[in-house]
Every structure is written in structure tokens, then in C-alpha cells.
Design a protein around this motif. Structure first.
Motif, mmCIF file in Angstrom:
data_model
loop_
_atom_site.group_PDB
_atom_site.id
_atom_site.type_symbol
_atom_site.label_atom_id
_atom_site.label_comp_id
_atom_site.label_asym_id
_atom_site.label_seq_id
_atom_site.Cartn_x
_atom_site.Cartn_y
_atom_site.Cartn_z
ATOM 1 N N LEU A 359 0.846 -1.204 0.000
ATOM 2 C CA LEU A 359 0.000 0.000 0.000
ATOM 3 C C LEU A 359 0.882 1.256 0.000
ATOM 4 C CD1 LEU A 359 -2.784 1.338 0.180
ATOM 5 C CD2 LEU A 359 -2.679 1.123 2.657
ATOM 6 N N HIS A 360 1.962 1.182 0.774
ATOM 7 C CA HIS A 360 2.906 2.311 0.832
ATOM 8 C C HIS A 360 3.473 2.589 -0.573
ATOM 9 C CE1 HIS A 360 5.703 4.633 3.566
ATOM 10 N NE2 HIS A 360 6.186 4.873 2.355
ATOM 11 N N ALA A 361 3.860 1.499 -1.242
ATOM 12 C CA ALA A 361 4.437 1.643 -2.582
ATOM 13 C C ALA A 361 3.408 2.240 -3.547
ATOM 14 C CB ALA A 361 4.905 0.275 -3.081
ATOM 15 N N TRP A 424 8.700 0.403 -6.489
ATOM 16 C CA TRP A 424 9.122 0.956 -5.203
ATOM 17 C C TRP A 424 9.571 -0.115 -4.202
ATOM 18 C CZ3 TRP A 424 9.652 6.044 -3.857
ATOM 19 C CH2 TRP A 424 9.171 6.966 -4.777
ATOM 20 N N ILE A 425 9.417 -1.397 -4.579
ATOM 21 C CA ILE A 425 9.652 -2.448 -3.581
ATOM 22 C C ILE A 425 10.932 -3.225 -3.897
ATOM 23 C CG2 ILE A 425 8.629 -4.483 -2.465
ATOM 24 C CD1 ILE A 425 5.901 -3.390 -3.278
ATOM 25 N N SER A 426 11.788 -3.393 -2.869
ATOM 26 C CA SER A 426 13.044 -4.133 -3.058
ATOM 27 C C SER A 426 12.785 -5.635 -2.954
ATOM 28 C CB SER A 426 14.049 -3.719 -1.985
ATOM 29 O OG SER A 426 13.658 -4.292 -0.749
ATOM 30 N N LYS A 428 13.890 -7.487 -0.755
ATOM 31 C CA LYS A 428 13.642 -7.818 0.665
ATOM 32 C C LYS A 428 12.268 -7.350 1.121
ATOM 33 C CE LYS A 428 18.319 -7.511 2.478
ATOM 34 N NZ LYS A 428 19.156 -6.572 3.222
ATOM 35 N N ARG A 429 11.477 -6.921 0.199
ATOM 36 C CA ARG A 429 10.136 -6.394 0.468
ATOM 37 C C ARG A 429 10.166 -5.139 1.359
ATOM 38 N NH1 ARG A 429 5.311 -7.639 -1.226
ATOM 39 N NH2 ARG A 429 3.680 -6.847 0.122
ATOM 40 N N GLU A 430 11.116 -4.271 1.018
ATOM 41 C CA GLU A 430 11.171 -2.976 1.712
ATOM 42 C C GLU A 430 10.984 -1.881 0.668
ATOM 43 O OE1 GLU A 430 15.028 -3.198 3.377
ATOM 44 O OE2 GLU A 430 14.358 -4.343 5.131
ATOM 45 N N ILE A 431 10.630 -0.693 1.161
ATOM 46 C CA ILE A 431 10.459 0.421 0.224
ATOM 47 C C ILE A 431 11.834 0.933 -0.212
ATOM 48 C CG2 ILE A 431 9.651 2.835 0.026
ATOM 49 C CD1 ILE A 431 7.365 0.860 -0.049
ATOM 50 N N LEU A 432 12.025 1.043 -1.508
ATOM 51 C CA LEU A 432 13.307 1.507 -2.039
ATOM 52 C C LEU A 432 13.461 3.007 -1.800
ATOM 53 C CD1 LEU A 432 13.306 -0.339 -5.468
ATOM 54 C CD2 LEU A 432 14.970 -0.655 -3.644
ATOM 55 N N HIS A 433 14.693 3.415 -1.552
ATOM 56 C CA HIS A 433 14.921 4.850 -1.369
ATOM 57 C C HIS A 433 15.148 5.513 -2.732
ATOM 58 C CE1 HIS A 433 16.408 8.623 0.090
ATOM 59 N NE2 HIS A 433 17.474 8.477 -0.682
#
Ligand code: HEM
Length: 503
Positions: A359-361, A424-426, A428-433
């Protein structure tokens, strides 16, 4: 004696020569007509101005010149080049301020953080920053948003779905954020969001002020100044709107001061009331603050948070409703992340929505494609050469098109126009900077938006609560395009049908 034919041919030749000379100026973004400058191109393409500008910028390598009619003195450089953005907003920040004209246009902001420059800006920003850090602003936000969504937003959507009505979601979000922002900043809920869609004076006044600020950008400075002096036309409306909103602010401050003098030590223990109350309570340690300081701080934080969130949510819902795969992934994520008892929450809290990566992405992606503030304007303190090689003279204006940056192939690649949260998602399932000078939606450098993280949290709270319980279906046949306004509002709103979601 010259005949009409000769005069006509002379004028045509002049126009032809002028156009030929101007078109040789490779910096000009659009055709530069005699007397009228580039105004005809802008007017002719006004129905899709942002896309037209994006196309023109692409043709000119990301930067070009705009000239208004000769009598308006409107001239600026427009860019969507990320290297220029880095140069202006980050590296040579001190050479690019808001400038004197900005202060005149936005005089209602007083000495607040949004429009101030120099030492005044530093002081206002420090105060605002401290408030965000120390005052547990996220808890204050959570309380205001949950209360409003539970008591007004979801019951309203329920009513609309039962009645099978069509509703303008943009209007709903404008009202929602007006109320939540008033609650967070002033501790007052004007109740503009209800099934009756009431006309609330301070909300109408605020929207009128926004129209007034746009007007001051579009007409020559001397023109609106005379109108203001004579109190006619748009400026007369602006004065009335400012007075109405000013009364709303003054009454809120007075009532908060009175509340604080009456409150017992037990009441004072209650934390995270609203920002005005927090500032007044701080007087015990920092010494008395005057009402102008309270007014300027409240006004700036109110404006900062209102339009961005409403506009962002509107485009987000349009994108999600027209991309069923993205919608399905959002619902799937909520299902996966929460236990059944947690899922029964009508409105997720701050802690819960922080877990929702997809959702963030999707939110970052929507805010990038449709940045709520589509332009950033800056004034050059001294002459300078930009990384693109363009000269910017002292006191000239430079405009950065955040809209064009959001659709730039150079920044986002070939699929730049697609709504693709996955980018937007890496692994590792994190938000990319993404560096802020490339993703300029929240500005970059020392003046980067102070409400960035909180805005995304608030938007995720509202979006997840709606999507979890309702299906939003965009009404067919409506024309979706951005209006010409300071915020990227939809020109005709967003008409939708609302249905209960069966899970
Ligand atoms: C989606 C929502 C939002 C977006 C897209 C957004 C975007 C921006 C942008 C582009 C600026 C730079 C404006 C300029 O220099 O002219 C800015 C500044 C600012 N924003 Fe936000 N904003 C949002 C929400 C918020 C919220 C909710 C708050 C806090 C309540 C906030 C607080 C501020 C402040 C205080 C500044 C001024 C920073 C400075 O000049 O030092 N914003 N924002």
C-alpha cells in the motif's frame, strides 16, 4: 499612400520574421508570438497543460524558457531536469529563495514556515520541526483520523452505497481533510463532512483564498494590486475570504486560551490534544507567545496539510479503481498482515498501516505520477549557470515542474507513465529509497516537506479503511484531467459508485 494589402503583407512579414527569430531561440518552450508571447500556446492547450508542458520539456532536453505577454513582465525558466533540481534545491539552496513576489501573493501566511525566507524561515522551521518531533504528532493524527473516519467517512460511504448514489470523491476528501486538519491543528471540527454536504463558511473561505492565490499568479502584479486597492473583482472576494478565515483562526485561538486558563492539572495531563493547545501549554516553559505567532503557525500547518492529502487521495483512488490488479494486491496484503480480530478494526491505526508495504508503494507511485503540488517556484538571489547550461539572471524566476518529473523517462525509465507500485519495492520487500531531487513530490533539500511521513501514514489509514470495506467504481464516461490550479485538483471531480466489499 499605403493600401490595406500592403499593410497586411507588412504585418504578416513582421510576424513571420519574428516567429522565425524566436524559433531559432532553442530555449523557447512554445511559439513566442509578438506582443502576446507564449500565452496563445498556453491558452490553446489549457485543457491538458501539464502534459503539454511535459512534452515540450522533453523536446527541449528538460529545460526551457517561458515568456508571457510583453506588458506582464512574466518570464521564467521551467525545468524538470533532476540535476537542475539538485543544484537549485540542495547544493545551491541559499541562492534560491521564495522571493519578494511570493511573499506578496501569499501574504496570509505571515511569518510562517511556508512562505518565509532567511532567518525568519529558519526560526519558523525550527519551531515546526520541534513540534513534529516532540509532540507525538502521529498519535494526535491517529486520534483525529480514526475518529473522523469512524464517525463520518465510513457512515457516509455506507449511506451512499445503500442509496446507490453517485458521489464526488474529491469533494469527500476535501471535506475530510478540512475537518481532520482543523482538529489536529486548531482542535476544532467544522463538520463539513456529513451526508448533507453542508456549506461551511470557513471551508468556502479557504477554497476562495486558494483561487485568489492562483489568480495572483495568472494576472500581472500591478493588475491585482490595483484591484486590491480598489476592492473590486477577485481581490474583493479574496479580502472577504481572508476575513472569514481570520475570524475562524482568531476564535479558535481565543477559545483554546480560555480552555487552558480553566483547565485543572488533571486535564493538563491529557496529552496530544491539538497543536494550538500544545503551543499554549509550552508557554509555561518557553514564556508567553503572542497571538500572531500562534496564528501564523496554525495557518501554515493547516494549509500545508490540507490540499496535499485530499488531492493525493483522489488520484490514488482513481488509479487503484482503474487498476484492479493493484487493488487486489492491496486487499491481499491486508489479509496476510493481520489476524482476523485485527481485521475487524474499521480504521487501522498508525502501527498497523506501517506494516502495509505494498500500500505504501502504491501511495508513493500515485503521489509521484500526480504530485499534489505540481510546481515549485524559486527566485534567484544571484545570477547562476545551471547544470543544463542555462543562465539564470539575478531576480529571475525558475519553476520546477514536479508533474513532469513524475513522468520523466530519464528518471523512471521507459514505463514511466504506468502505475506500477512494484517499482518501489526491493527484493527484501522494503520500500526503495529514491533521492528526493528525483522524487520531488515532497520537495528536496533543507526545505523538504516536514509532513512527508505523516501524510503517507494518514493517507494509508484512510485508503485502507475505505478499500477494506468498500469497492470504489469510477463512473463511466467522465473526463479525468487536472485543473489549472495551485494544487493538482481534478477539473471535474471524481464521480464514483460505492459498493460494500464482500470478503
Ligand atoms: C500528500 C501530502 C503533502 C505533500 C504532497 C506535500 C508537499 C510539500 C511540498 C512540495 C512542499 C514545498 C512547498 C514549497 O516550498 O513551496 C512542502 C512543504 C511543507 N510541508 Fe508538505 N506536503 C504534504 C503534506 C504535509 C503535511 C500533512 C504537513 C504537516 C502538517 C506538511 C508540512 C509541510 C511544511 C511545514 C512545509 C514547509 C517546509 C519549509 O518550507 O521549510 N506537509 N510540502
Amino acid at each position: 499612400m499605403l493600401g490595406y494589402a500592403e499593410i497586411f503583407i507588412a504585418i504578416l512579414s513582421f510576424l513571420f520574421l519574428h516567429l522565425w527569430r524566436c524559433n531559432r531561440n532553442r530555449n523557447s518552450l512554445f511559439t513566442n508570438w509578438p506582443i502576446l508571447g507564449m500565452l496563445p500556446s498556453v491558452l490553446y492547450n489549457s485543457s491538458n497543460l501539464h502534459d503539454y508542458l511535459t512534452h515540450a520539456l522533453k523536446q527541449h532536453g528538460g529545460t526551457g524558457e517561458f515568456k508571457g505577454p510583453w506588458f506582464t513582465n512574466m518570464k521564467c525558466l521551467i525545468t524538470c531536469d533532476p540535476l537542475n533540481a539538485y543544484h537549485i534545491f540542495v547544493k545551491h539552496f541559499s541562492n534560491y529563495d521564495k522571493g519578494p513576489e511570493y511573499h506578496e501573493i501569499f501574504e496570509a501566511f505571515g511569518d510562517g514556515v511556508f512562505s518565509a525566507d532567511g532567518e525568519t524561515w529558519k526560526r519558523s522551521r525550527a519551531v515546526a520541526q520541534l513540534m513534529f518531533k516532540e509532540k507525538n504528532f502521529d498519535l494526535l493524527l491517529e486520534r483525529a483520523v480514526q475518529k473522523k473516519a469512524q464517525n463520518c467517512l465510513l457512515p457516509l460511504l455506507d449511506h451512499i452505497s445503500k442509496q446507490g448514489m453517485v458521489v464526488d470523491l474529491q469533494d469527500v476528501f476535501n471535506r475530510l481533510t478540512f475537518d481532520t486538519n482543523s482538529s489536529k491543528v486548531m482542535g476544532v471540527d467544522p463538520n463539513s463532512l456529513s451526508i448533507h454536504f453542508p456549506q461551511v463558511a470557513c471551508q468556502i473561505a479557504f477554497d476562495q483564498m486558494v483561487i485568489g492565490w492562483l489568480y495572483r499568479h495568472l494576472v500581472p502584479r500591478s493588475f491585482w494590486k490595483i484591484q486590491k486597492w480598489l476592492q473590486i473583482g477577485q481581490e474583493k472576494k479574496m479580502t472577504r475570504a481572508c476575513q472569514t478565515f481570520e475570524n475562524f483562526l482568531r476564535e479558535s485561538i481565543a477559545s483554546k486560551r480560555e480552555e487552558q486558563t480553566k483547565c485543572t492539572s488533571n486535564d493538563a495531563e491529557e496529552l496530544h490534544a491539538d497543536l494550538l493547545t500544545e503551543l499554549i501549554r509550552d508557554e509555561k516553559s518557553t514564556g508567553k507567545v503572542d497571538d500572531k505567532f500562534l496564528r501564523d503557525t496554525a495557518f501554515n500547518l493547516f494549509v500545508a496539510g490540507r490540499d496535499g492529502i485530499a488531492v493525493g487521495l483522489t488520484w490514488f483512488f482513481w488509479l487503484v479503481a482503474t487498476h484492479p490488479l493493484v487493488e487486489a494486491k492491496i486487499i491481499e496484503e491486508i489479509n496476510e498482515m493481520f489476524q482476523p480480530q485485527e481485521r475487524n478494526l474499521m480504521v487501522f491505526g498508525v502501527k498497523e498501516v506501517k506494516k502495509l508495504v505494498y500500500l505504501h508503494a502504491a501511495m508513493c507511485e500515485a503521489l509521484g505520477l500526480f504530485p499534489p503540488l505540481p510546481f515549485e517556484r524559486k527566485h534567484a538571489v544571484q545570477s547562476d549557470i545551471l547544470p543544463s547550461g542555462h543562465l539564470i539572471k539575478r531576480n529571475e524566476m525558475i519553476v520546477c515542474s514536479l508533474y513532469s518529473m513524475g513522468k520523466s523517462e530519464e528518471i523512471w525509465g521507459k514505463d514511466c507513465l504506468e502505475f506500477k507500485p512494484e517499482r518501489w519495492i526491493s527484493k527484501k520487500r522494503e520500500i526503495l529509497h529514491v533521492p528526493s531531487y528525483k522524487y520531488m513530490t515532497f520537495n528536496a533539500g533543507p526545505r523538504v516537506c516536514l509532513g512527508k511521513d505523516l501524510s503517507i501514514i494518514e493517507m494509508k489509514m484512510v485508503a485502507s479503511s475505505i478499500l477494506w470495506s468498500y469497492r470504489i467504481e469510477v463512473m463511466e464516461g467522465q473526463h479525468i484531467s487536472p485543473s489549472i490550479s495551485l494544487g493538482l485538483l481534478m477539473k471535474y471531480g471524481l464521480k464514483v459508485h460505492v459498493g460494500k466489499r464482500d470478503l
